[in-house]
Write an enzyme that holds these catalytic residues in place. Sequence first.
Site, mmCIF file in Angstrom:
data_model
loop_
_atom_site.group_PDB
_atom_site.id
_atom_site.type_symbol
_atom_site.label_atom_id
_atom_site.label_comp_id
_atom_site.label_asym_id
_atom_site.label_seq_id
_atom_site.Cartn_x
_atom_site.Cartn_y
_atom_site.Cartn_z
ATOM 1 N N GLY B 148 0.824 -1.193 0.000
ATOM 2 C CA GLY B 148 0.000 0.000 0.000
ATOM 3 C C GLY B 148 0.859 1.244 0.000
ATOM 4 O O GLY B 148 2.041 1.191 0.347
ATOM 5 N N CYS B 149 0.260 2.352 -0.416
ATOM 6 C CA CYS B 149 1.030 3.591 -0.527
ATOM 7 C C CYS B 149 1.479 4.084 0.847
ATOM 8 O O CYS B 149 2.628 4.480 1.019
ATOM 9 C CB CYS B 149 0.219 4.655 -1.256
ATOM 10 S SG CYS B 149 -1.449 4.920 -0.620
ATOM 11 N N TYR B 150 0.582 4.068 1.824
ATOM 12 C CA TYR B 150 0.969 4.499 3.165
ATOM 13 C C TYR B 150 2.010 3.571 3.783
ATOM 14 O O TYR B 150 3.019 4.029 4.324
ATOM 15 C CB TYR B 150 -0.254 4.595 4.075
ATOM 16 C CG TYR B 150 -1.172 5.762 3.825
ATOM 17 C CD1 TYR B 150 -0.717 7.073 3.963
ATOM 18 C CD2 TYR B 150 -2.509 5.570 3.501
ATOM 19 C CE1 TYR B 150 -1.580 8.154 3.767
ATOM 20 C CE2 TYR B 150 -3.374 6.646 3.302
ATOM 21 C CZ TYR B 150 -2.911 7.933 3.439
ATOM 22 O OH TYR B 150 -3.760 8.996 3.259
#
Lengths: 347, 347, 347, 347
Positions: B148-150
């Site tokens: 995921g980006c986070y």
Amino acid sequence: MSSKKFRAAIINVTGYAGSELARILHLHPDIQVVSMTGRSAAGKRLSDVFPHLWPCDGPITEQVEGDVDIVFSALPHAASAEACAPFVRAGLPVVDLSADFRLKDREEFESWYRVTHPAPDLLASAVYGLPELHRDEIRAAKLVASPGCYPTGAILALAPVVRAGLVGSDLIVDSKSGVSGAGRSLDIKYHFGEMDESVAAYGLGGHRHQPEMRQELGALREGPPPIVTFVPHLIPMVRGILTTAYATLDLAKLGSDPAAEVRALYEDAYAGEPFARVVPAPPQTKHTSGSNHCLLYPTVDVRAGRLIVVAALDNLVKGAAGQATQAANLMLGLPETAGLGAIAAYP
Amino acid sequence: MSSKKFRAAIINVTGYAGSELARILHLHPDIQVVSMTGRSAAGKRLSDVFPHLWPCDGPITEQVEGDVDIVFSALPHAASAEACAPFVRAGLPVVDLSADFRLKDREEFESWYRVTHPAPDLLASAVYGLPELHRDEIRAAKLVASPGCYPTGAILALAPVVRAGLVGSDLIVDSKSGVSGAGRSLDIKYHFGEMDESVAAYGLGGHRHQPEMRQELGALREGPPPIVTFVPHLIPMVRGILTTAYATLDLAKLGSDPAAEVRALYEDAYAGEPFARVVPAPPQTKHTSGSNHCLLYPTVDVRAGRLIVVAALDNLVKGAAGQATQAANLMLGLPETAGLGAIAAYP
Amino acid sequence: MSSKKFRAAIINVTGYAGSELARILHLHPDIQVVSMTGRSAAGKRLSDVFPHLWPCDGPITEQVEGDVDIVFSALPHAASAEACAPFVRAGLPVVDLSADFRLKDREEFESWYRVTHPAPDLLASAVYGLPELHRDEIRAAKLVASPGCYPTGAILALAPVVRAGLVGSDLIVDSKSGVSGAGRSLDIKYHFGEMDESVAAYGLGGHRHQPEMRQELGALREGPPPIVTFVPHLIPMVRGILTTAYATLDLAKLGSDPAAEVRALYEDAYAGEPFARVVPAPPQTKHTSGSNHCLLYPTVDVRAGRLIVVAALDNLVKGAAGQATQAANLMLGLPETAGLGAIAAYP
Amino acid sequence: MSSKKFRAAIINVTGYAGSELARILHLHPDIQVVSMTGRSAAGKRLSDVFPHLWPCDGPITEQVEGDVDIVFSALPHAASAEACAPFVRAGLPVVDLSADFRLKDREEFESWYRVTHPAPDLLASAVYGLPELHRDEIRAAKLVASPGCYPTGAILALAPVVRAGLVGSDLIVDSKSGVSGAGRSLDIKYHFGEMDESVAAYGLGGHRHQPEMRQELGALREGPPPIVTFVPHLIPMVRGILTTAYATLDLAKLGSDPAAEVRALYEDAYAGEPFARVVPAPPQTKHTSGSNHCLLYPTVDVRAGRLIVVAALDNLVKGAAGQATQAANLMLGLPETAGLGAIAAYP
């Protein structure tokens, strides 16, 4: 009727805080601005510098001119104390928007701001101008130090739990601010091309607003002041600060639904406050744009035993000129909300 | 020469991650996209949906067509596992950009995503596609779950100190993201009028990217996984995530200059990494716009005994399509940096 | 005192124009909102839909409730005429912010808006609510059609020269607008990710605001109405319209300094106007943000014999809710500026 | 392989055009930058000034150092001609991104730029570097004057109809630009707080890019050059220019569907062009962000007999560094598109 208004001076009307004060006071029912000073702009008219303020206008002078009933100073630190001191000594009510009288401890001030305090004798009588904590003292004060924009949100976010002894000494304040808090000074950092579509942390070596938070939160309980880790961030917007505050909760002091208890504590703490409000959903800063409100959303990460409080405000209003007006209203015996009825402009 | 390129399919090219992948692979020297699927857009050409991608174009079909050597899926969770499974079972290398194969624990996945996992039998062989942690496993994998980006920023920000046992279990991840992480779906929250000039926290009740952080950081040391308080914020920009991570440092394990020691630890951890880089000043997200870099700035608030790490990346590149390409390069035996040489566009 | 205020209803308070009207009227000294309607939001309270409006609040109902002295409608076209008609027929003053009563010619309305006019019998008595052109008629009107946001700036920009016969029939209006003019409706075009950092023209096949411009400018002189080429552009901001209008000047009618003559003509035309103002330098839209002002800057490209006029306004205030309030003030015999004293918020 | 690349120098790499050139050339297959100069930054490394360019790095020197095969200058006007002249005289290919060699007429240059031309003897041999108009001359040139950002869009928007004699002398160019066209210089106008959420026209007294448009369009037909009214606007974005051009069409020369005929004319004019493209719908500037494309949308307001052409480009790429690279490719006998394959980053 206007002859009955209190006559105000704004020292240094040509920055963002000063011009915002002019904007707010223009519609104030009981205060009128009769004198405005500037530095490089002295000799011009206000509308030359800020065309948007029309029809609020008038000459910008070097010194306060004529009789005034109250003085606001929006000068930078050090210069502000110097300019305010004569008025304070003459017994006039003064609201200083600079940092000069915020820290009680002269040495702490001088170490953070790297300047000799120009009027240390006035520190003892100065009141920290956060009405939600110091309403009665502000009413009685002759010199009010209007709080910094970051501390306003951070202190309102944490005061209820610190006062209730529900959190440890270990506080984190992560703030996201629009650029107007940095003023109108030129710096490549604030160039649209560099700032738009970007976010960065700054002040990681220590930011001057941190000792304000520690002083005010520390005064709410016995024992040593809390340790505050404060990291401000510059985000691509003009107005607004969102503060996300984190603290370790003493869950043993709370029952089976800590989030609800904490929320009730906040609602109780701010019940009746005209400008601090506990909201039912995480607030957007835009909900406060142009208004004097600070919106607060407390919640608990139960798994981690951690309090999270989000606070939103307009840094130029509740974080500067609006809060200064609120203090002035108290000092002058006016309704606290006079001139501060504006609702946020949205979208 | 193009006949020697690996032939790739992009499943669901019509979201932001899929179109970014098309954009990146268009210039890849060793991979060419030969099949692109969409859902509502099947039957159109890519340039009908995304005029900006021209001259990268081609038909959008319902199913992968023709022979392919590698499959990328940019479908939403659940749909993605379903679409990927046949290719994995057929022995093709698959990079899944959805969340479906990121969490090792099926129950945890199903509880966060509220859906029955469509291919739980594949979980065991899936590799979490963060090359900085799992390079060799990715090289050997047939199924890579692109992070995921986070989590990408948060894990890179905290991995060195967690691995070194320098921090407690108590981690805070405060992230500030542009809107593109939320995809192209219509929601009043993402309307320009509501988002511009505003910032808000969200996911305060728990965000799906938090268990990824816990899983990956937990795997770096013995004992129970850390407790991660994760608060994402939506800020008015399109691309980029800035993560500010906080952790209590075990100062007793460090010498007289903890900040320098911590910094050296990070420089050592990421020495030789092509896309994770320790920078000398707090990074702006804009320094990574369009590039596959993650910039890291670790420091210490010594007074509070607290580690602060700032991580910046482009959520669509290192946080999605670039990282997926990086994994594909490893899976296909190509140079890890192939096709990923773009420098950030600035300003 | 509030018992003496005029009682107002806002029909469809839940769009941007309706909520802006609620915001403005909240501080109006002589008008109070006593009834607010919504469609999907009926049954909720205003603060449920727009938390930013607090403390302005109240129930949203399906129909106007209670006795009212004036009705504002912020419904979309067609629906608005239908909702307004009963009040008009009952003799109540009505300000319609939709397009329904702006065009005198029913057929022209029906051809542009592709709908049968719901109350064509009221067209004859409706007054176009631009006070700078129709002040006395508005005072006497029962039904005012509040102008479109684009026409407000374009007509104020061109009226003086059209009336003076200084320009030909050939007018170009190139406008740049923030997104709020398009309302709160969901469309991928208004997604932050698509709009930020981008500008585009739209309505190139013909925009509905063009016939308003032609009608109102045409009424200022004998002969056939002018031909207006109107190209609106969507730019990445929320509030504000900047209109750049071009027209071929009849230089033979002017002396040796056409720019000065034209400027004097504009200053004369708008002398005494509280909200239309000729400014000494090209205006920024931000100079009008939240205020009811339209700022005008006329100049001449002498080499080309071309007039250029720049007009700036806030589309939600002078372009919608503020202008509607200005008309209501006139209709109710109040000071024209009542409740409209707010200065632009800047920055 | 890199030994076979052409060796390039960038004079003044520290502005936005220079750093964009470094960014583009970093991925160029046939050109490598071997020398970079700066003024105040001489002695630093490129990554000190622009951290985002990493891993593109190297020393910044005062003068071009070592042997080079081609020179790019991104200095401001006057300084640029002075710096370029020795290289031109030594027979090296030079691409000058400044205005110094764009205008053929020395007097016109000196009157617009208010400076004595430092190398007027080189004007005759300089070629205006718009490949769509001057491809063959650029191939043969030793000195190319890379066009201004505004003229690039305006000239491409109007060239086909001017050349075809379909429009009169009377042209209007209304452009909307992001801030990066103004460079990195500090000015309160470009402060984020002043620019965000605002738009303004500027250069109303005459902008230096106007004579470029007149010269180049004038050269496309017999008779006196056209009269161009040019009004640029600064809008709140970083990259991109949208130009809306207006001209009176000679409808008598067109048949019953002027819009289709005009469109066909444009498609014909730009058939085969790698970077100028007629698009089926009005383009967004964002469709060109980071790419070298200029997107063109011609249409006709038949009622008014008026041509409207919208052109979109990235001012730093097709409007500056990309176009300079395109010219360099032609001068060096490379494929015109070498190094310019990047697709727009969107969103």
